[in-house]
Design an enzyme around this catalytic site. Structure first.
Site, PDB file in Angstrom:
ATOM      1  N   PRO A 171       0.792  -1.234   0.000  1.00 16.88           N
ATOM      2  CG  PRO A 171      -0.942  -1.555   1.525  1.00 16.88           C
ATOM      3  CD  PRO A 171       0.310  -2.184   1.001  1.00 16.88           C
ATOM      4  CG  ASN A 172      -0.403   4.428   1.035  1.00 19.02           C
ATOM      5  OD1 ASN A 172      -1.297   4.938   0.378  1.00 19.02           O
ATOM      6  ND2 ASN A 172      -0.593   3.985   2.262  1.00 19.02           N
ATOM      7  NE  ARG A 189       0.822  13.465  -3.025  1.00 19.30           N
ATOM      8  CZ  ARG A 189      -0.329  12.816  -3.198  1.00 19.30           C
ATOM      9  NH1 ARG A 189      -0.745  11.997  -2.272  1.00 19.30           N
ATOM     10  NH2 ARG A 189      -1.055  13.009  -4.276  1.00 19.30           N
ATOM     11  CE1 TYR A 200       8.477   5.616   3.481  1.00 22.02           C
ATOM     12  CE2 TYR A 200       7.036   7.528   3.281  1.00 22.02           C
ATOM     13  CZ  TYR A 200       7.407   6.358   3.931  1.00 22.02           C
ATOM     14  OH  TYR A 200       6.700   5.934   5.022  1.00 22.02           O
ATOM     15  CG  ASN A 227       8.199  -1.617   1.276  1.00 22.72           C
ATOM     16  OD1 ASN A 227       7.450  -1.658   2.257  1.00 22.72           O
ATOM     17  ND2 ASN A 227       8.899  -0.558   0.951  1.00 22.72           N
ATOM     18  CB  ALA A 259       0.937   0.972   6.654  1.00 20.20           C
ATOM     19  CG  HIS A 315       3.841  -1.296  10.707  1.00 20.32           C
ATOM     20  ND1 HIS A 315       5.172  -1.611  10.887  1.00 20.32           N
ATOM     21  CD2 HIS A 315       3.836  -0.339   9.725  1.00 20.32           C
ATOM     22  CE1 HIS A 315       5.919  -0.866  10.056  1.00 20.32           C
ATOM     23  NE2 HIS A 315       5.127  -0.099   9.346  1.00 20.32           N
ATOM     24  CG  ASP A 366      -0.539 -16.921   8.795  1.00 17.68           C
ATOM     25  OD1 ASP A 366       0.457 -17.036   9.541  1.00 17.68           O
ATOM     26  OD2 ASP A 366      -1.723 -16.988   9.198  1.00 17.68           O
ATOM     27  CD  GLU A 425       9.754  -6.804   7.145  1.00 14.08           C
ATOM     28  OE1 GLU A 425      10.342  -7.680   7.831  1.00 14.08           O
ATOM     29  OE2 GLU A 425       8.949  -6.000   7.624  1.00 14.08           O
ATOM     30  CG  HIS A 471      10.307  -1.711   5.912  1.00 14.37           C
ATOM     31  ND1 HIS A 471       8.998  -1.665   5.526  1.00 14.37           N
ATOM     32  CD2 HIS A 471      10.462  -2.859   6.614  1.00 14.37           C
ATOM     33  CE1 HIS A 471       8.367  -2.731   5.994  1.00 14.37           C
ATOM     34  NE2 HIS A 471       9.240  -3.474   6.648  1.00 14.37           N
ATOM     35  NE  ARG A 496       9.012   7.164   9.210  1.00 15.43           N
ATOM     36  CZ  ARG A 496       8.191   6.907   8.188  1.00 15.43           C
ATOM     37  NH1 ARG A 496       8.419   5.858   7.402  1.00 15.43           N
ATOM     38  NH2 ARG A 496       7.159   7.682   7.953  1.00 15.43           N
ATOM     39  NE  ARG A 514       5.760   5.344  10.039  1.00 17.24           N
ATOM     40  CZ  ARG A 514       4.772   5.377   9.146  1.00 17.24           C
ATOM     41  NH1 ARG A 514       4.556   4.369   8.339  1.00 17.24           N
ATOM     42  NH2 ARG A 514       3.996   6.435   9.051  1.00 17.24           N
TER      43      ARG A 514
HETATM   44  O1  CA2 Z   1       9.859   2.568   4.662  1.00 17.52           O
HETATM   45  C1  CA2 Z   1       9.104   1.858   3.995  1.00 17.52           C
HETATM   46  O2  CA2 Z   1       9.438   1.378   2.919  1.00 17.52           O
HETATM   47  C2  CA2 Z   1       7.682   1.590   4.499  1.00 17.52           C
HETATM   48  O3  CA2 Z   1       7.399   0.218   4.269  1.00 17.52           O
HETATM   49  C3  CA2 Z   1       6.765   2.443   3.649  1.00 17.52           C
HETATM   50  C4  CA2 Z   1       5.307   2.327   4.091  1.00 17.52           C
HETATM   51  C5  CA2 Z   1       5.202   2.647   5.591  1.00 17.52           C
HETATM   52  O4  CA2 Z   1       3.869   2.494   5.997  1.00 17.52           O
HETATM   53  C6  CA2 Z   1       6.101   1.698   6.388  1.00 17.52           C
HETATM   54  O5  CA2 Z   1       5.979   2.009   7.781  1.00 17.52           O
HETATM   55  C7  CA2 Z   1       7.536   1.867   5.973  1.00 17.52           C
HETATM   56  C8  CA2 Z   1       4.402   3.159   3.178  1.00 17.52           C
HETATM   57  C9  CA2 Z   1       4.444   4.618   3.497  1.00 17.52           C
HETATM   58  C10 CA2 Z   1       3.612   5.487   2.640  1.00 17.52           C
HETATM   59  O6  CA2 Z   1       4.051   5.409   1.312  1.00 17.52           O
HETATM   60  C11 CA2 Z   1       4.427   6.515   0.648  1.00 17.52           C
HETATM   61  C12 CA2 Z   1       5.444   6.376  -0.234  1.00 17.52           C
HETATM   62  C13 CA2 Z   1       5.882   7.444  -0.938  1.00 17.52           C
HETATM   63  C14 CA2 Z   1       5.300   8.680  -0.786  1.00 17.52           C
HETATM   64  C15 CA2 Z   1       4.274   8.815   0.112  1.00 17.52           C
HETATM   65  C16 CA2 Z   1       3.836   7.724   0.841  1.00 17.52           C
END
Ligand code: CA2
Length: 362
Positions: A9-10, A17, A22, A72, A75, A78, A85, A96, A98, A105, A109
């Site tokens: 996700p995301n 963003r 990131y 990856n 979120a 968590h 599974d 994995e 990140h 953070r 997280r």
């Molecule tokens: O650090 C990572 O790669 C994360 O897996 C990214 C996830 C976050 O929820 C994890 O805690 C750590 C996703 C974050 C939101 O994704 C965005 C990516 C780029 C720009 C904005 C948001």
């Protein structure tokens, strides 16, 4: 080797963003970078991204026929037991990744429900973590190894790789990464695999780092790891190879265990904490932290048992760390080389290192 790269996700928002957290690489750019890194290693990559937990689970099921999975989970890391599974049930080695440093953070997280199902978790290395994940999958497939604890802490472990047939000697590898938590022993794994192929037992160690390490924590762990392996495997002659901050720890440990070792090789070693702290460049805060906790400003070397190999163009640890160490310590300055190629056994410095090991451990 075929590897599926799965972003949750995301991560479709990458590069658009929160660039301070990131970075500015888009998902499309990231996937083509990973494809190139894979091609360099002879790994075929496929990609999926989804914002939906069920689709992530379905994609993991489809990875059953691959040789590895890089995930990856965003979120969902968590919150999702289902993803862990799914990874456990397909039985494919999964790394994995990140991008951000999830351990520094928001506290929520730092916890991953996926990690127990993965062979390794890489975090806080930016998008380069995906390249490290590819390399790790390749190295763990190359040579079998046992991960063995040498002390009570989670980081008091190391990987033993044994050659076929009788071993010529034992090489302790100490990874670098500015004594920070996010850099682990996967960086020295390619050297370990190469040396095991050449007939050496390798002991690629982890040690406490970051807030859990410091001085003398990290250094004491390295000495404990050396003592442990010599106790467990008495007999073969011992050499130490340390890269960068691992070179610093290796040099320090070699002075304390001079009678037990035949050779210590510093690959782009940090030898002068005070100079690094003063430099204001990457690593200066880390060096200052060690100095504040009581580390000596410089390290010594064991005369006649030390060689230093350093890239002339090292962008992280200037070559002066090796050339200024002490008179009488042989230093090989490699023209045109930077900091990380030292970890690549295909590069031009490696035959010299192998030859020195051959002489010292004969
Ligand atoms: O650090 C990572 O790669 C994360 O897996 C990214 C996830 C976050 O929820 C994890 O805690 C750590 C996703 C974050 C939101 O994704 C965005 C990516 C780029 C720009 C904005 C948001």
């Amino acid at each position: 080797m075929r590897v599926l790269v799965l972003n949750g996700p995301n991560l479709n928002l990458l590069g658009t963003r929160e660039p301070d957290i990131y970075g500015d690489t888009t998902l499309e750019d990231l996937e083509s970078l990973i494809e190139g890194w894979g091609a360099d290693l002879g790994i075929e990559t496929r990609f999926t991204q989804s914002n939906h937990e069920g689709e992530v689970v379905d994609a993991i099921h489809e990875a059953a026929s691959a040789d590895g999975l890089i995930i990856n989970p965003g979120a969902l890391t968590h919150t999702s037991r289902a993803i862990g599974d799914a990874i456990s049930s397909v039985g494919v080695p999964a790394v994995e990744v990140h991008i951000s440093n999830v351990k520094q953070r928001e506290p929520w997280r730092a916890e991953s429900l996926v990690a127990p199902s993965c062979v390794r978790t890489i975090f806080g290395r930016g998008v380069g973590g995906y390249q490290d994940a590819l390399r790790h999958l390749q190295n763990r497939a190359a040579t079998p190894f046992d991960t063995v604890a040498y002390g009570p802490n989670r980081d008091n472990v190391g990987d033993i790789r044994r050659p076929d047939g009788e071993a010529y000697g034992l090489v302790v590898l100490i990874h670098g990464g500015l004594w920070r938590q996010e850099y682990e022993r996967d960086s020295t794994e390619t050297l370990a695999v190469d040396l095991t192929d050449r007939g050496y037992v390798t002991w690629n160690i982890e040690y406490r780092r970051g807030r859990e390490g410091g001085w003398p924590g990290s250094a004491h762990d390295v000495v404990s790891a050396i003592d442990f392996i010599i106790r467990e495997m008495p007999g073969p002659p011992v050499a130490i190879i340390g890269h960068s901050a691992g070179g610093h720890l290796g040099l320090w440990a070699s002075v304390r265990r001079e009678n037990l070792i035949r050779l210590v090789v510093g690959l782009a070693p940090i030898t002068d904490l005070a100079a690094l702290a003063r430099s204001g460049s990457v690593g200066s805060g880390d060096a200052q932290r060690l100095l504040d906790s009581g580390a000596p400003a410089t390290v010594d070397s064991v005369a006649g048992k030390t060689i230093l190999v350093h890239g002339e163009d090292d962008e992280i640890v200037p070559v002066s760390h090796s050339t200024h160490l002490s008179t009488g310590t042989p230093v090989e300055v490699v023209p045109g080389m930077g900091h990380f190629p030292m970890l690549d056994p295909k590069r031009e410095h490696w035959p010299r290192v192998v030859a020195e090991l051959g002489k010292a451990l004969a």
